[in-house]
Design a protein around this motif. Structure first.
Motif, PDB file in Angstrom:
ATOM      1  N   CYS A   1     -10.648  -2.871  -4.090  1.00  0.00           N
ATOM      2  CA  CYS A   1     -10.129  -3.260  -2.781  1.00  0.00           C
ATOM      3  C   CYS A   1      -9.181  -2.226  -2.174  1.00  0.00           C
ATOM      4  N   ASP A   2      -9.301  -2.077  -0.866  1.00  0.00           N
ATOM      5  CA  ASP A   2      -8.381  -1.224  -0.107  1.00  0.00           C
ATOM      6  C   ASP A   2      -7.178  -2.012   0.389  1.00  0.00           C
ATOM      7  N   VAL A   3      -7.383  -3.269   0.718  1.00  0.00           N
ATOM      8  CA  VAL A   3      -6.309  -4.177   1.135  1.00  0.00           C
ATOM      9  C   VAL A   3      -6.479  -5.475   0.360  1.00  0.00           C
ATOM     10  N   VAL A   4      -5.372  -5.998  -0.183  1.00  0.00           N
ATOM     11  CA  VAL A   4      -5.416  -7.281  -0.891  1.00  0.00           C
ATOM     12  C   VAL A   4      -4.449  -8.248  -0.221  1.00  0.00           C
ATOM     13  N   LEU A   5      -4.981  -9.373   0.201  1.00  0.00           N
ATOM     14  CA  LEU A   5      -4.212 -10.461   0.803  1.00  0.00           C
ATOM     15  C   LEU A   5      -3.904 -11.485  -0.282  1.00  0.00           C
TER      16      LEU A   5
ATOM     17  N   VAL B   1       1.482   2.193  -4.016  1.00  0.00           N
ATOM     18  CA  VAL B   1       0.819   1.123  -3.270  1.00  0.00           C
ATOM     19  C   VAL B   1       1.723   0.680  -2.113  1.00  0.00           C
ATOM     20  N   HIS B   2       1.138   0.521  -0.941  1.00  0.00           N
ATOM     21  CA  HIS B   2       1.869   0.048   0.237  1.00  0.00           C
ATOM     22  C   HIS B   2       2.036  -1.463   0.188  1.00  0.00           C
ATOM     23  N   PHE B   3       3.023  -1.952   0.919  1.00  0.00           N
ATOM     24  CA  PHE B   3       3.303  -3.389   0.938  1.00  0.00           C
ATOM     25  C   PHE B   3       3.595  -3.846   2.356  1.00  0.00           C
ATOM     26  N   ILE B   4       2.979  -4.970   2.748  1.00  0.00           N
ATOM     27  CA  ILE B   4       3.288  -5.630   4.016  1.00  0.00           C
ATOM     28  C   ILE B   4       3.754  -7.050   3.718  1.00  0.00           C
ATOM     29  N   ASP B   5       4.939  -7.358   4.193  1.00  0.00           N
ATOM     30  CA  ASP B   5       5.477  -8.713   4.131  1.00  0.00           C
ATOM     31  C   ASP B   5       4.795  -9.483   5.253  1.00  0.00           C
ATOM     32  N   GLY B   6       3.806 -10.329   4.910  1.00  0.00           N
ATOM     33  CA  GLY B   6       2.947 -10.895   5.945  1.00  0.00           C
ATOM     34  C   GLY B   6       2.687 -12.380   5.834  1.00  0.00           C
TER      35      GLY B   6
ATOM     36  N   GLY C   1      -2.529   4.256  -2.498  1.00  0.00           N
ATOM     37  CA  GLY C   1      -2.784   4.160  -1.064  1.00  0.00           C
ATOM     38  C   GLY C   1      -3.314   2.822  -0.626  1.00  0.00           C
ATOM     39  N   ALA C   2      -3.600   1.923  -1.583  1.00  0.00           N
ATOM     40  CA  ALA C   2      -4.026   0.569  -1.235  1.00  0.00           C
ATOM     41  C   ALA C   2      -2.848  -0.201  -0.640  1.00  0.00           C
ATOM     42  N   VAL C   3      -3.154  -1.332  -0.016  1.00  0.00           N
ATOM     43  CA  VAL C   3      -2.126  -2.132   0.664  1.00  0.00           C
ATOM     44  C   VAL C   3      -2.171  -3.558   0.140  1.00  0.00           C
ATOM     45  N   VAL C   4      -1.009  -4.092  -0.162  1.00  0.00           N
ATOM     46  CA  VAL C   4      -0.866  -5.508  -0.509  1.00  0.00           C
ATOM     47  C   VAL C   4      -0.203  -6.228   0.653  1.00  0.00           C
ATOM     48  N   VAL C   5      -0.793  -7.361   1.059  1.00  0.00           N
ATOM     49  CA  VAL C   5      -0.203  -8.225   2.081  1.00  0.00           C
ATOM     50  C   VAL C   5       0.174  -9.538   1.396  1.00  0.00           C
ATOM     51  N   ALA C   6       1.465  -9.791   1.248  1.00  0.00           N
ATOM     52  CA  ALA C   6       1.936 -11.008   0.575  1.00  0.00           C
ATOM     53  C   ALA C   6       2.252 -12.065   1.616  1.00  0.00           C
ATOM     54  N   SER C   7       1.599 -13.240   1.508  1.00  0.00           N
ATOM     55  CA  SER C   7       1.639 -14.215   2.598  1.00  0.00           C
ATOM     56  C   SER C   7       2.255 -15.558   2.251  1.00  0.00           C
TER      57      SER C   7
END
Length: 305
Positions: free
Chosen positions: A61-65, A117-122, A91-97
């Protein structure tokens, strides 16, 4: 959507499964992870790829939600023995929801950065229906590089992505405010409906009038039909607001900021859970009032033959 990039969804509950199926419907290669075999089977039958653990999903995965229930589950998904950290591509992104204490996402962001790994607080809003339609609202914050790396994969499951700042924690702060309002509005809707019925108003007429009057709220309009149908199947459970309003009150306490309305609503959810309704739909708060006053609530409708 770019078919060369892959989305992962950890947690195939009512919202996670909807988000994953929505991404599939938009032509995005999607992996799903959930401990429940039957849920994984349903997603696989729809054309998705499945993994039993986050670690098994991560390399694809490139982005994991991450759409799990709380902070403890998020921590396990990220850093547990079978977690994402150390298994995701650089370089992958984690979106924690999940709805969590706003102090936690910055910690997760820093730990994931050690793995490249990148991180988005989402945190998200919209419920199962919006998730299935790919129309969830995402209250997102994080570094510009994280949003750039995620790119259009955020649009695979979201109708609206609000970029709220360049650091983790802001998204969770905004979600906390949303949950404050949602929790208070549901509790107020249940209290008001119980009052009206106790005073002799027809509940269906009461609902119709309020929906066309100044006292209407989105939560009143959305939740009262559960009461009228006598159906407390949990789309969002009482226990969710025991948790979420607890987060709101804990954060306010750290700020020495009073929240009397949130505190009163929290006690109503706690009391409803104590009566044995914690796993039911959050509209079951009206059962607390029914038990106090001897109020007869609308019965569940019999299925038509």
């Amino acid at each position: 959507m770019n078919g060369n990039r892959t989305l992962g969804v950890v947690g195939l509950g009512s919202m996670g499964l909807g988000a994953a199926l929505s991404a599939l419907s938009r032509g995005v290669p999607t992996w799903g992870c959930d401990p429940r075999v039957e849920v994984r089977g349903r997603f696989e039958a729809a054309g998705g790829h499945v993994a039993a653990t986050p670690a098994g999903l991560a390399p694809h995965c490139d982005v994991v939600l991450i759409l799990v229930v709380n902070a403890a589950q998020t921590e396990e998904v990220l850093f547990g023995v079978q977690g994402l950290a150390g298994q995701l591509k650089r370089g992958a992104v984690v979106v924690a929801s999940a709805t969590v204490d706003p102090a936690l996402p910055p910690q997760w962001e820093a730990r994931l950065a050690e793995h490249g790994v990148h991180f988005i607080d989402g945190p998200v809003s919209g419920g199962a229906k919006k998730a299935a339609e790919g129309q969830m609202t995402v209250m997102a914050s994080g570094a510009a590089a994280a949003f750039e790396a995620a790119g259009e994969l955020l649009e695979a499951f979201a109708g609206k992505v609000y970029r709220l700042g360049n650091r983790a924690g802001i998204g969770s702060t905004v979600k906390m405010v949303n949950q404050h309002l949602a929790g208070v509005h549901i509790a107020a809707a249940c209290e008001a409906m119980a009052l009206g019925m106790r005073a002799g108003a027809d509940p269906h007429q009461l609902y119709e009038v309020i929906c066309h009057s100044a006292g209407m709220s989105w939560m009143f309009q959305n939740r009262v039909p559960h009461i009228l149908a006598g159906d407390y199947t949990p789309l969002s459970a009482v226990n969710i607001f025991v948790k979420d309003l607890g987060i709101v009150l804990d954060a306010a306490r750290k700020l020495a900021f009073p929240l009397p309305l949130a505190a009163a609503a929290h006690q109503l959810y706690l009391a409803t859970a104590a009566q044995g309704h914690g796993g039911e739909d959050d509209a079951a708060v009206i059962k607390f009032y029914a038990a106090l006053s001897g109020l007869d609530l609308p019965a569940a409708q019999e299925p038509s033959a």
